[in-house]
Design an enzyme around this catalytic site. Structure first.
Site, short mmCIF file in Angstrom:
data_model
loop_
_atom_site.label_atom_id
_atom_site.label_comp_id
_atom_site.label_asym_id
_atom_site.label_seq_id
_atom_site.Cartn_x
_atom_site.Cartn_y
_atom_site.Cartn_z
N CYS A 221 6.86 -15.18 -1.93
CA CYS A 221 6.77 -13.63 -2.58
C CYS A 221 8.13 -12.91 -2.69
O CYS A 221 8.03 -12.59 -3.29
CB CYS A 221 6.53 -12.89 -0.65
SG CYS A 221 7.28 -13.09 0.45
N HIS A 483 8.78 -10.45 4.39
CA HIS A 483 8.73 -10.29 3.24
C HIS A 483 9.10 -9.73 2.35
O HIS A 483 10.03 -8.61 2.04
CB HIS A 483 6.73 -9.53 3.63
CG HIS A 483 5.60 -9.38 2.29
ND1 HIS A 483 5.49 -10.41 1.34
CD2 HIS A 483 5.68 -8.56 1.78
CE1 HIS A 483 4.89 -10.39 1.26
NE2 HIS A 483 4.83 -8.94 0.65
#
Length: 1155
Positions: A221, A483
């Site tokens: 990510c 994330h």
């Protein structure tokens, strides 16, 4: 269509059928239900749609429920039809326990149906809020059928939240429900099971936003966020597209298929690794032109990353630097040389200016990003002000000015120039000494959409230097993981977009900017009626906040963000990527239809005649085709005739099966079965091999015209050309089982090789286990191992001594013309990948080597390959007996520490293991390896990462011999030299030449691959003696570099690193004199003036305690050192610049782009 801010698929726990809801409602008292009269007075609900969202299979319905506060019973929407199925929305305004409003999608089409008809659908409900940020959205997927005709959410949103007028869900007492539905096709249902994320199926980012996302490989990510940010800088895109990759794209050729039944197979170039430039060009092109999310596996492969790297999360700011550095390096010497620094590089000036004397020190420094403090700063302006803040050097912190001594001074920096694209890294990770751990700083840190940097420039800019916010890269989580996603405003003017891996959505400026300041969640956590309370957002620390900001200079926006045109992408890239897209679509279609078809491999006489190895053909390289299982055998033959271009009336198809580990023709597919379905024929499996015979072709030497009503066996013929040492396939024949082998040989010679008439000819059967098995000429065929489909090899008997001698050893000494030896090579040769010991990850060449080849023969092959390289044409030729081999170790996926033993009995079979991927390592020696029979080879490290090799006679004293060799070679060392064992930055032992134990240790360490045996000299500056024999009254002191490891016992454990050294200390010297020697040696080694300021301390081994000069017990401990106690060494404390510390303050594997 506005995309809700917060969307998340719900678990099955939150999804229930309507029957449960109705059972609950039935228990509610009649007084709480709406009376019939009251219900009749309520206005009808209204429905808008269904209308297309832009995607052909995704539809939107808007349902308005007036007088919501007066409704208690279940409410059905008017019927609507999507994909031929009638639907209705079912709502329970007051659901279970009067706490939640419930929503369900009801398939009216299924009511009362008793057949197994099913409809697979993804759907999304949104209860609209006046502020779209607070709209409530949930998604689900369900297979609707007759006994399970509705699905939804019984706890969709709290009822009291909806009823609260300040919450914004009711407008004039009207509740608006938005439904998005997609009915999945059969193949889409199978694809959904692999993703299981309804959002990806309900929203088409390309239609809704004009952009697509990037697929997450596991933990990429951070890379996806950075790539999206870089992609939305068109000036960089142009530069990347102009990087020269024509040679790579020239190798890409379209794979034209002559028939739709032929299965697509990647060409030979597809297995190769693209350059970083080409891989990045592909990602950018697909982000611009693809209609679905884009993969990044080819890009990470070009980086040299493996699967483990894809599941290791790294720091986005670190990847930004590494990737841009790599691009800058690869652009050098091209038409886009300097484009990366032009876009991202700025300059600042560091200065130190004395207050009382006329002296100043100026140093310019380039930067590609700025790291700004978050802790202690309210906003970005305050942090920038601290960045350029002037520090006063006075008191004990005075500045040492050349020629002026210690002076009061001012120290600071100012920006000389700023880049068009400015990357700002927010330092949200740092070490907390109180917690003794790395922590994330979630403090509130404000930044705006416009940033004026004129006040931070040197001399202050005369005019405004305005920057516009382009990207906000967000980290959500803590120091241990989390994330990354990005908010990007592509043109710095219009709408903000959120790029969260594959999801792309339009968001508000508030969500992109203010919501990522960090700090406390400012929502009213005490209010039971606030929208945030429904999400459990009590007042808490926000762990999702901005980590990197990208600003674009306002005056450069038109240039840097100018959209790309058709001419900006080279034609060769367009052509290549279009081909790849077509191939990918073809593979996708084949995969979807695979369960309906069987795969068939076809070989013809042309395939057999071109094959040089074992078996009939290489079955992986022949034509692959797919046939529907519902086709008949006659239809299959018709398709085969079209694919092979053999006339259908002349086509005869033979089924092949595995026999003795090889594929052999077994039986004919008879025409009498042409009406049978393939699915009903047990002979056909998922992957079937067929031989396609052209009965009308004379080229194949097909003797089928001689067939009679008797039984004949099909035999394939090869001849062995002894002169060229190769096999030649001549097609197939039909022979009678009662024929003698000699008669068969005569018939073969007459029809296939008439030039061999009159010669003694031997016949062999090709067998994958035994190679070539000689056939008895006097036996009939039925008594030999031959059977239908066997391969017979003819060989002239007069060229091989094997025809006169019975040999049982499979590896015998005979002429190269022997057919049996040739087959032995085919069966027992393996492809070996050779790598240099200096570059253990790269295959230099790959060669077929016999398993019984000796150590020396393998070295001869290596020498031959090395001398054939162009790089050797003008250089020194490699010599056969100057090669040393190393086995591959599966433990470290590299060479073993010790070289393989050279012995006449050592063969390739001994050097390889079944698990080692057939890899061998080698190194070129400066001497003849045969000398090792009488000498020891020892590798000794010198300071400066130099490693020397010494050949020492086995009967000599190793330590003295090494020292003599060093002096003879006049290596750059001081007269006083010692052989030492070094490990982890410490001198563990100084070897005594008179000790037998030391001799054994030196031999062991000197022959190991690890760098642990060192020759360390004591320079004159460090107290070294010209004549070490005159060392009375002095002793050797070991010195190591060290730093404190954060997080270990409050930072009190030193970690040694680097190359240690020795100083000679007189017993009457004080610690200041010792420090002077240490610092002189440091300066001579590092040439770093700052080394004068590095603290020198005493370190006790064992417990690793550090004793500083100011400690009360220092004098006692220092006296122990003077007494020669080996439990002490001197430590020089300074940071290890070669150790990777990420921006989160932790130690981890550094990001590398190795290609």
């Amino acid at each position: 269509m506005a995309v809700p801010r917060q969307t998340s698929p719900q678990s099955d726990v939150e999804q229930v059928d309507r029957q449960q809801e109705e059972r609950t409602m039935a228990e509610t008292s009649e007084e709480e239900q709406t009376s019939d009269a009251e219900a009749e007075s309520l206005p009808e609900t209204s429905l808008q749609g269904p209308e297309s969202t832009g995607h052909p299979d995704i539809y939107k319905v808007v349902w308005k429920v007036p007088e919501f506060s007066r409704r208690n019973g279940k409410v059905h929407s008017p019927l609507f039809e999507i994909s031929g199925v009638p639907w209705s929305i079912l709502m329970f305004p007051v659901g279970i326990n009067k706490q939640f409003t419930s929503l369900f999608l009801d398939s009216k089409f299924m009511k009362g149906r008793k057949d197994p008809y099913r409809v697979n659908a993804c759907f999304e409900f949104t209860i609209e809020n006046r502020d779209p940020v607070w709209s409530e959205t949930k998604q689900a997927q369900h297979v609707f059928q007759y006994d399970d005709a509705d699905w939804g959410f019984h706890t969709f949103v709290k009822y009291n939240i909806v009823m609260d007028q300040s919450a914004g869900f009711l407008v004039d007492n009207v509740l608006t429900v938005i439904l998005i539905v997609r009915v999945l096709r059969d193949h889409e249902g199978r694809e959904y099971n692999s993703s299981k994320d309804p959002i990806l199926w309900l929203h088409d980012p390309k239609v809704e936003t004009g952009f697509v996302g990037l697929k997450n490989q596991g933990a990429t990510c951070y890379m996806n966020s950075l790539l999206q940010s870089l992609f939305h800088i068109p000036a960089l895109q142009r530069a990347v597209y102009k990087m020269p990759t024509e040679q790579e794209t020239a190798n890409k050729r379209p794979r034209h298929s002559s028939h739709p039944a032929i299965v697509s197979r990647s060409d030979s170039s597809s297995s190769s690794t693209d350059s970083v430039a080409l891989a990045l060009q592909r990602v950018f092109y697909n982000l611009q032109h693809s209609k679905k999310s884009v993969g990044t596996k080819a890009l990470t492969k070009s980086f040299g990353w493996d699967a483990l790297d894809a599941f290791t999360q790294h720091d986005v700011q670190e990847l930004d630097r590494v990737l841009c550095d790599n691009l800058e390096e690869k652009m050098k010497g091209t038409i886009v040389d300097g484009e990366v620094p032009r876009l991202f590089r700025g300059k600042l000036q560091n200065f130190v200016k004395c207050i009382n004397v006329d002296f100043s020190s100026l140093r310019e420094e380039e930067f590609y990003d700025l790291s700004l403090n978050v802790k202690g700063c309210k906003n970005i302006e305050e942090s920038l002000m601290k960045y350029v803040e002037v520090e006063k050097l006075d008191g004990e912190n005075k500045y040492m000015a050349d020629g002026h001594g210690l002076q009061d001074a001012e120290k600071g920096c100012a920006f000389l120039s700023l880049p068009p694209v400015l990357h700002l890294h927010l330092k949200r990770f740092e070490y907390d000494p109180v917690r003794d751990a790395n922590v994330k700083i979630n403090d509130k840190f404000e930044f705006g959409s416009v940033l004026d940097l004129s006040q931070y420039m040197q001399g202050k800019a005369k005019s405004s230097l305005s920057y516009l916010l382009h990207s906000v890269l967000v980290h959500s989580g803590d120091v241990h993981g989390g994330h990354y996603f990005a908010y990007i405003r592509p043109d710095c003017k219009s709408k903000w977009l959120k790029f969260n891996d594959e999801r792309v959505s339009v968001v508000s400026a508030e969500e992109a900017i203010q919501n990522n300041f960090g700090g406390e969640d400012e929502s009213d956590g005490d209010s039971a009626f606030s929208p945030s309370a429904n999400r459990g957002r009590s007042s808490s620390r926000r762990t999702s906040n901005a980590y990197m900001l990208v600003y674009v200079r306002e005056s450069a926006v038109d240039e840097v963000l100018r959209p790309l045109t058709h001419d900006d992408i080279p034609d060769h890239l367009r052509q290549r990527f279009r081909l790849e897209e077509e191939e990918e679509e073809l593979r996708r279609r084949e995969k979807l239809e695979a369960h309906l078809k069987i795969q068939i491999r076809l070989c013809t006489f042309q395939d057999i005649s071109m094959h040089q190895g074992l078996d009939l053909v290489e079955w992986t390289s022949v034509v692959h085709m797919s046939i529907l299982k519902t086709d008949t055998l006659g239809q299959m033959k018709h398709t085969i005739a079209q694919v092979t271009k053999i006339p259908e009336e002349s086509l005869r198809v033979w089924l092949c099966r595995i026999r003795n580990d090889s594929m052999r023709v077994e039986c004919e597919v008879r025409s009498s079965a042409d009406a049978d379905l393939i699915a009903d024929n047990d002979l056909f499996v998922s992957d079937t091999c067929l031989f396609c015979e052209n009965t009308a072709s004379f080229d194949s030497r097909d003797l089928s015209r001689d067939m009679n009503n008797g039984k004949l066996d099909i035999i394939f013929l090869k001849i062995f050309n002894a002169e060229k040492e190769e096999l030649l396939s001549l097609g197939h024949f039909f022979v009678a089982p009662n024929m003698l082998v000699s008669g068969m040989i005569d018939q073969f010679v007459e029809r296939a090789v008439p030039d061999w008439k009159g010669c003694a000819v031997e016949a062999f059967e090709e067998d994958r286990k035994s190679g070539a098995v000689r056939l008895d000429k006097e036996a009939d065929i039925s008594s030999t191992p031959l059977c239908p489909g066997s391969i017979v090899v003819l060989n002239k008997a007069d060229v091989c001594i094997c025809s006169k001698t019975k040999i049982t050893d499979p590896y015998w000494d005979c002429d190269d013309g022997c057919v049996r030896k040739y087959y032995d090579k085919l069966l027992n040769s393996v492809s070996v990948r050779f790598r240099s010991i200096s570059d253990r990850t790269k295959d230099l060449f790959q060669v077929k080597v016999h398993l019984r080849d000796s150590y020396d023969k393998i070295c001869g092959i290596i020498v031959k390959m090395l001398n054939a390289e162009e790089s050797r044409l003008n250089g020194k030729q490699a010599e056969e007996f100057h090669i040393q081999l190393y086995r591959h170790s599966s433990n470290n996926d590299g060479p073993e520490q010790k070289p393989a033993q050279r012995d006449d009995r050592v063969t390739l079979e001994n050097l390889l293991s079944s698990w080692d991927k057939n890899i061998l390592y080698f190194q070129e020696l400066s001497f003849d390896i045969r000398e090792l029979e009488t000498k020891h080879l020892l590798r000794v490290c010198l300071l400066g990462d130099v490693r020397e090799e010494f050949l020492i006679e086995k009967e000599k004293n190793l330590i003295n011999a090494i020292l003599e060799s060093i002096k003879k070679q006049k290596l750059d060392l001081a007269p006083e030299i010692y052989i030492c064992h070094v490990g982890k930055g410490k001198i563990n032992e100084i070897f005594d030449a008179e000790s037998e134990e030391s001799e054994e240790d030196v031999l062991r360490l000197g022959q190991a691959e690890a760098r642990s045996l060192y020759a360390i000299s004591v320079s004159a500056a460090a107290g070294g003696l010209k004549n070490p024999a005159k060392a009375q009254g002095s002793l050797l002191v070991r010195v190591s570099h060290f730093e404190f490891d954060k997080g270990q016992r409050n930072g009190l454990i030193p970690r040694t690193y680097g190359e240690p050294f020795l100083i000679r200390m007189h017993v009457d010297e004080d610690f200041d004199a010792v420090k002077t020697k240490v610092r002189k040696q440091l300066l001579a080694i590092s040439h770093d003036e700052s080394s004068k300021e590095w603290p020198v301390v005493l370190v006790r081994t064992g417990n690793g305690s550090v004793i500083e000069e100011s400690d009360s017990d220092f004098a006692t401990e220092f006296s122990h050192l003077k007494e020669g106690t080996e439990n002490y060494f001197l430590g020089v404390q300074h940071p290890d610049k070669n150790r990777h510390v990420n921006s989160r303050g932790g130690y981890e594997k550094a990001i590398k782009i190795s290609r």
